[in-house]
Design a protein around this motif. Structure first.
Motif, PDB file in Angstrom:
ATOM      1  N   PHE A  65      -6.852   5.702   0.294  1.00 25.97           N
ATOM      2  CA  PHE A  65      -5.407   4.708   0.195  1.00 25.97           C
ATOM      3  C   PHE A  65      -4.277   5.601   0.551  1.00 25.97           C
ATOM      4  O   PHE A  65      -3.280   5.019   0.906  1.00 25.97           O
ATOM      5  CB  PHE A  65      -5.660   4.014  -1.043  1.00 25.97           C
ATOM      6  CG  PHE A  65      -6.382   2.606  -1.159  1.00 25.97           C
ATOM      7  CD1 PHE A  65      -6.018   1.475  -0.311  1.00 25.97           C
ATOM      8  CD2 PHE A  65      -7.766   2.976  -1.727  1.00 25.97           C
ATOM      9  CE1 PHE A  65      -6.882   0.502  -0.476  1.00 25.97           C
ATOM     10  CE2 PHE A  65      -8.506   1.693  -1.611  1.00 25.97           C
ATOM     11  CZ  PHE A  65      -8.116   0.638  -1.153  1.00 25.97           C
ATOM     12  N   LEU A 122       0.018  -6.399   2.109  1.00 26.11           N
ATOM     13  CA  LEU A 122      -1.146  -7.226   2.391  1.00 26.11           C
ATOM     14  C   LEU A 122      -1.001  -8.337   1.327  1.00 26.11           C
ATOM     15  O   LEU A 122      -0.345  -8.097   0.330  1.00 26.11           O
ATOM     16  CB  LEU A 122      -2.254  -6.443   2.229  1.00 26.11           C
ATOM     17  CG  LEU A 122      -2.915  -5.384   2.866  1.00 26.11           C
ATOM     18  CD1 LEU A 122      -4.087  -4.578   2.448  1.00 26.11           C
ATOM     19  CD2 LEU A 122      -2.837  -5.715   4.577  1.00 26.11           C
ATOM     20  N   ARG A 123      -1.563  -9.527   1.604  1.00 23.46           N
ATOM     21  CA  ARG A 123      -1.856 -10.465   0.640  1.00 23.46           C
ATOM     22  C   ARG A 123      -3.385 -10.293   0.318  1.00 23.46           C
ATOM     23  O   ARG A 123      -4.141 -10.534   1.230  1.00 23.46           O
ATOM     24  CB  ARG A 123      -1.681 -11.899   1.157  1.00 23.46           C
ATOM     25  CG  ARG A 123      -0.334 -12.197   0.985  1.00 23.46           C
ATOM     26  CD  ARG A 123       0.169 -13.659   1.196  1.00 23.46           C
ATOM     27  NE  ARG A 123       1.294 -13.837   0.713  1.00 23.46           N
ATOM     28  CZ  ARG A 123       1.944 -13.984  -0.309  1.00 23.46           C
ATOM     29  NH1 ARG A 123       1.159 -14.130  -1.411  1.00 23.46           N
ATOM     30  NH2 ARG A 123       3.113 -14.288  -0.590  1.00 23.46           N
ATOM     31  N   LEU A 147       0.975  -1.235  -0.003  1.00 23.21           N
ATOM     32  CA  LEU A 147       0.040   0.080   0.119  1.00 23.21           C
ATOM     33  C   LEU A 147       0.844   1.174   0.098  1.00 23.21           C
ATOM     34  O   LEU A 147       2.043   0.966   0.393  1.00 23.21           O
ATOM     35  CB  LEU A 147      -1.005  -0.112   1.112  1.00 23.21           C
ATOM     36  CG  LEU A 147      -2.003  -0.953   1.065  1.00 23.21           C
ATOM     37  CD1 LEU A 147      -2.956  -1.139   2.339  1.00 23.21           C
ATOM     38  CD2 LEU A 147      -2.995  -0.673   0.018  1.00 23.21           C
ATOM     39  N   GLU A 157       2.449  -0.621   4.062  1.00 24.65           N
ATOM     40  CA  GLU A 157       2.028  -1.768   4.557  1.00 24.65           C
ATOM     41  C   GLU A 157       1.788  -2.790   3.355  1.00 24.65           C
ATOM     42  O   GLU A 157       1.357  -2.581   2.321  1.00 24.65           O
ATOM     43  CB  GLU A 157       0.472  -1.320   5.160  1.00 24.65           C
ATOM     44  CG  GLU A 157       0.085  -2.803   6.075  1.00 24.65           C
ATOM     45  CD  GLU A 157      -1.473  -2.376   6.490  1.00 24.65           C
ATOM     46  OE1 GLU A 157      -1.960  -1.332   6.222  1.00 24.65           O
ATOM     47  OE2 GLU A 157      -1.988  -3.306   7.310  1.00 24.65           O
TER      48      GLU A 157
END
Lengths: 476, 476
Positions: free
Chosen positions: B458, B191-192, B185, B189
């Motif tokens: 975002f 993420l999956r 992001l 960060e």
């Protein structure tokens, strides 16, 4: 579906309900607004066995402006509201858990256009999926997504759940056919997102985000769908194996041989029992059956494909391959497939069906472990479904409420096993209410947290379809 | 691409650049960090002709953790950062408009796995698309999306742009093959999101939202892709027409006849001139050519399909149909197709290519009006591309800067015409920088506003890939 104990949620206070009833009366006719007990009960359940949750008011808007007005009225009065289509969902997505207003889109059911030249259809959300299939077929086109409920489910529901079906193996799921949407946001704002063309990449893919959002980010009031030329020929075969394990291995071999059938449906020995003795062409004592369907533009090509599938299956231990010789025989095979789910209910009084997916190569191992799990817990486990793409409907059959603790343990273990294999807890039915407490098995805390923030971004009041998808706070 | 005048954007102050340079040095080796003039110039442009915008620093992370650390360092120092792959994009999406840090993913270029059993591949974002195609092919599998730049573009770039290609007609675009992503992001960060299985609907479709977000919502550091069994046979034919209008009408008739070729590429008379006299099999004086390619599992089936296509085309006025007799002839046809774009540059010193899509039925009318527009303005217009799905690459050829006002008028009119026909301003190249000021032609203010708010959701600082997709404030 999973089996949460029926839970009690806070209900709307009567004063607010009266206020929203009055507000809705400004927009909708008395024919479009109900709160009688019979209607409330009729809209209290779906196909998930997740419980009975009567809404307080049921609204039947017939235009986009009315949907928007209903949403705005609910927001203004602080009353929860839940959209629904045909209520054929299997995860409780359309249950009105906190009561309030149920917004049924069923009366918005016109097919606005089917264009041969553009390969598109424009429909309202309440159109029955099968009606669009027939309308497309009538002009030589094809709408591939085929949830088993296609005779009664709606396209709006298919969009909300991103519905799949047997043909997903070759043709993908609902999302792959949605080009554009007229969309009503939780606050009642109406947007047009996506496009009317077959391709397009302008801006963020809001269509992608909204399809499969299970009625929590808004509703579609118009759907532009892609159609494709109807394949000129379809051939269907039934392949018999003496065990489901052999069948599962054969499926992998078929795909590895370079054929991509439009369906590869697996039926195990328990599921075969469910349809036995009803005149279907399953030899007595068969351990498993696979329905293979291929389509294309020439019959010779398809016969060659089926011959190849037959060869591979024989090499992998198939005992028999029967090719449907006409449309009636074909339809009979599919009727048997559709009968599996209701038929299983005749074997035991109760059943729970889990819609799980694992990486394709894990299908044999998954089936083996599910059978072992059933044996260990003393429960009958049936497995069938779209095994070609790794999507199994694993059913637990049981005698009665005294076995529920065992069944709950079985569900937990089944979903854990699925996730450990790299799989997902839902292939096509959605999370809804039924699986929200299991989502954290599959998705990491930060991923769930991001989605919760997105829900709040679109619906700050949280009044649209509450208590869905994400774990209840006490489970989080 | 469109042709914005080269604009000046605020640059990063030297103190911040020093601070971020030092911070990046904590994470990356000196081999992974550049600010020399030669490297800056090399990373200053893409394939859009949108201008030259050298980044101040170029970072080459090799792991997800490094990408995350680079993002965090940029955020901490308030320095804009822009991801890039092969810089083969055609809309300026990877241009470092405000300078700052360019984050090149090109060194994350390993194919982590290709699984025949699961029909999946796991790749890093810097893998060249053609390398994955070959790796899949080597084990009997097929990765269908085929942007013309497949020999040098990267899969990370394909994901960012949601790249298409000729085969999209039958097989869809990049988005249809992305199952899951490891995603960094804007705040760093990791993420999956998505899944590793062929199907799955758990939670919101974040993969759908991120694919095609043009590097403005984060970057993929790992991509799980679906592969399909490789079709056993491919046949390619060239159909010649005496006019592009006849060819355009014939395309519609082919699709209406129930055949779905994997490509239907149209080349008009101007584009044919661009490849004339180079030994390609276009008869002198041909008005238009269509490359038809069909694939499937049996050769007989394909021959029958091509025969049908030939019949339909002959009925619609084709003067000749040539079937490639071997792989060399096939490759020669596609080489001719790939040569169209560079070949047009030889006809006039300058060209502008617009990647537009209209509903398929409008293709003949679009071509007619584009030619008339060219005549009116005294500009040569070439049209070619994936006309089977309504996606045309419309080129304006011109002599020099003195014609730019005319060219800008032509672009405006072309995009307006496209939108008026129900089309989109970009089929597969993205909005990026090149088309941001035209997005409002296609999308309503509230839709653009919602996307801007999502971008802020975002990326609150707005430091990731600024000045892209959405209209500049003064145009809004």
């Amino acid at each position: 579906m999973t089996m949460p104990s029926e839970k009690t949620f806070p209900r709307v206070e009567p004063g607010r309900l009266e206020a929203v009833w009055t507000a809705l009366g400004q927009t909708l006719s008395s024919e479009q607004l109900r709160r009688d007990e019979e209607t409330r009960q009729r809209y209290a359940r779906d196909e998930s066995d997740s419980g009975v949750y009567p809404p307080d008011i049921i609204a039947f808007p017939e235009t986009t402006a009315q949907v928007s007005a209903v949403f705005k009225a609910c927001q203004a009065q602080g009353v929860p509201f839940t959209p629904c289509g045909a209520r054929s969902g299997k995860s409780g997505g359309s249950l009105s858990l906190r009561g309030g207003v149920m917004v049924s889109l069923e009366r918005m059911n016109r097919i606005r256009s089917v264009s041969v030249e553009n390969l598109t259809a424009v429909v309202e959300p309440g159109v029955i999926t099968g009606d669009l299939m027939r309308a497309a077929d009538a002009v030589g086109l094809f709408y591939p997504p085929d949830p088993n409920s296609w005779e009664f489910c709606t396209l709006g529901g298919n969009v909300a759940e991103n519905a799949g079906g047997p043909r997903a193996l070759k043709y993908g799921v609902t999302r792959d056919y949605v080009l554009g949407l007229e969309w009503v946001l939780p606050d009642g704002e109406v947007l047009r997102v996506g496009r009317r063309t077959l391709k397009g990449v302008a801006g963020y893919d809001l269509v992608g985000l909204f399809v499969g959002s299970e009625g929590t980010l808004g509703v579609a009031t118009e759907i532009t769908l892609q159609l494709i030329p109807r394949p000129r020929h379809v051939l269907t075969a039934l392949v018999i194996f003496d065990s489901v394990m052999r069948a599962a291995h054969a499926l992998s071999a078929v795909l590895a041989s370079g054929v991509l059938p439009r369906t590869l449906e697996l039926i195990d020995e328990v599921a075969l029992q469910a349809v036995a003795g009803k005149g279907y062409p399953f030899p007595p004592g068969a351990g498993s059956a696979v329905i293979v369907e291929v389509d294309g533009s020439t019959e010779e090509g398809l016969l060659a494909e089926l011959a190849q599938v037959g060869e591979v299956c024989t090499r992998m231990g198939a005992t028999e391959t029967l090719v449907a010789q006409n449309e009636a025989q074909r339809e009979k095979l599919w009727a048997a497939r559709r009968l599996v789910s209701p038929g299983l209910r005749a074997l035991r009084p109760h059943k729970i069906s889990e819609d799980i997916v694992v990486p394709r190569s894990c299908i044999p191992s998954l089936i083996q472990q599910l059978k072992a799990l059933g044996d260990r817990l003393g429960l009958l486990v049936a497995t069938y479904g779209h095994a070609g793409d790794g999507n199994l409907h694993a059913n637990i059959l049981y005698e009665g409420p005294h076995q529920r603790p065992l069944v709950e343990e079985a569900i937990q273990q089944m979903l854990k096993l699925t996730v450990e294999m790299g799989g997902t807890i839902t292939g096509e039915h959605g999370v809804g209410h039924a699986k929200r407490d299991y989502l954290a098995l599959e998705q990491a805390g930060p991923v769930i947290a991001l989605q919760r923030r997105l829900k709040t971004f679109f619906d700050p009041s949280g009044l649209l379809n509450p208590e869905k998808i994400f774990p209840a706070p006490d489970c989080f």
